[in-house]
Design an enzyme around this catalytic site. Structure first.
Site, PDB file in Angstrom:
ATOM      1  N   ASP A  18      24.519  24.964  36.336  1.00  0.00           N
ATOM      2  CA  ASP A  18      23.146  24.618  36.659  1.00  0.00           C
ATOM      3  C   ASP A  18      23.046  23.096  36.805  1.00  0.00           C
ATOM      4  O   ASP A  18      23.605  22.357  35.985  1.00  0.00           O
ATOM      5  CB  ASP A  18      22.245  25.106  35.513  1.00  0.00           C
ATOM      6  N   GLU A  47      18.692  26.135  41.537  1.00  0.00           N
ATOM      7  CA  GLU A  47      19.707  25.090  41.358  1.00  0.00           C
ATOM      8  C   GLU A  47      20.883  25.611  40.545  1.00  0.00           C
ATOM      9  O   GLU A  47      21.651  24.840  39.971  1.00  0.00           O
ATOM     10  CB  GLU A  47      19.101  23.857  40.669  1.00  0.00           C
TER      11      GLU A  47
END
Length: 315
Positions: free
Chosen positions: A185, A229
């Site tokens: 992430d 993301e």
């Protein structure tokens, strides 16, 4: 196909054991504007097809050694002849011979003595149909590819990830080999978007995706955009040590991009938090538990300071 067919682009393979028959066919076909190649028996025809990839094969049914029916059947097994129609030329018009020609894979047939106007139209039609089929197949393949690609980053999307992870889970379960999963992430990405804007955020994700992909070097490794993301990496037949090395390489590759991030809580640059897990799947088991476990490791990486790799040891 629209417009005029540029026939000189197309190659017709003539297969007949009689030289006079080949000459007749060659003169007629070349007069129609096609290129020609010849083979005098079935075995030679198979070789020529693999070398020249003709657009259509005119195949005499009755030949010594390997007749047209057997040759036609063998042509169907060649990958290179997938879109190559076979037009059988036969002196036999009985039901059994016609059925045998189609059963062997012929698309159509003409009878001897040849009606040249009929041959002209059938060659033209079969080539056009083949070209249309190839174009349609190409379009379908592209649509299939687009359905599994993330539009922004041009890597695999979540749908592709789930398909591939499920496939490799079952394969590793059969082979009893380790399967590793990496979830990563981009740290403080909301703050990045708020600071630099969404267009800059998109460019950042594109660069991060490339950096992650550069670290997963094998053709069997799949890098996918898992969420906004968040990225996922499937590593078949990879043990915990190997997966950890790949994960660290990904984290460092993103750091080396040196993308400024003034509002990050982890660094002055864009960084990755990474969770890793490895297991030998049990036949008939579900992979969802592994995703949950690796996601916990990713959460732990964020909780303990970000820009780090945490390994899940529960598997």
């Amino acid at each position: 196909m629209n417009g005029t067919v540029l026939r000189s682009e197309y190659l017709v393979l003539i297969v007949d054991d009689e030289q006079f028959n080949r000459m007749q066919l060659r003169l007629f076909i070349e007069k129609e504007g096609y290129q020609t190649a010849e083979a005098q028996n079935g075995r030679e025809a198979l070789t020529v097809v693999q070398q020249l990839h003709p657009d259509i094969v005119l195949l005499d049914a009755m030949m010594p050694d390997m007749d047209g029916f057997e040759c036609c059947a063998q042509l169907q097994s060649l990958d290179c002849s997938k879109y190559t129609p076979v037009l059988m030329i036969t002196g036999l018009e009985d039901q059994e011979s016609v059925d045998r020609a189609f059963a062997a894979g012929a698309i159509d047939y003409v009878t001897k003595p040849i009606h040249w106007a009929v041959l002209r139209q059938r060659v033209k039609r079969l080539i056009q149909q083949s070209q249309l089929q190839q174009e349609q197949e190409s379009v379908n393949q592209e649509l299939k590819r687009l359905a599994t690609i993330d539009g922004l980053t041009q890597i695999a999307n979540r749908r592709k990830f789930e398909e591939y992870f499920s496939q490799e889970w079952r394969r590793m379960a059969r082979e009893q080999k380790p399967l590793s999963l990496i979830l990563c992430d981009v740290d403080c990405f909301k703050a990045y978007n708020d600071t630099y804007g969404h267009r800059a955020g998109d460019r950042c994700l594109q660069k991060v995706a490339k950096a992650i992909q550069s670290a997963a070097r094998r053709s069997v490794d799949l890098v996918a955009r898992y969420g906004g993301e968040e990225f996922a990496v499937v590593l078949p037949n990879t043990n915990a040590k190997g997966a950890t090395q790949v994960a660290q390489a990904m984290r460092l590759a993103v750091r080396m991009l040196a993308i400024p991030h003034s509002n990050s809580q982890a660094s002055f640059y864009v960084t990755l938090s990474v969770g890793v897990g490895t297991t030998i799947p049990v036949p008939g088991s579900d992979f969802e538990e592994m995703i949950v476990a690796v996601d916990r490791a990713l959460y732990q990486a964020k909780l303990t300071g970000r820009d780090r790799v945490v390994i899940n040891h529960s598997n």
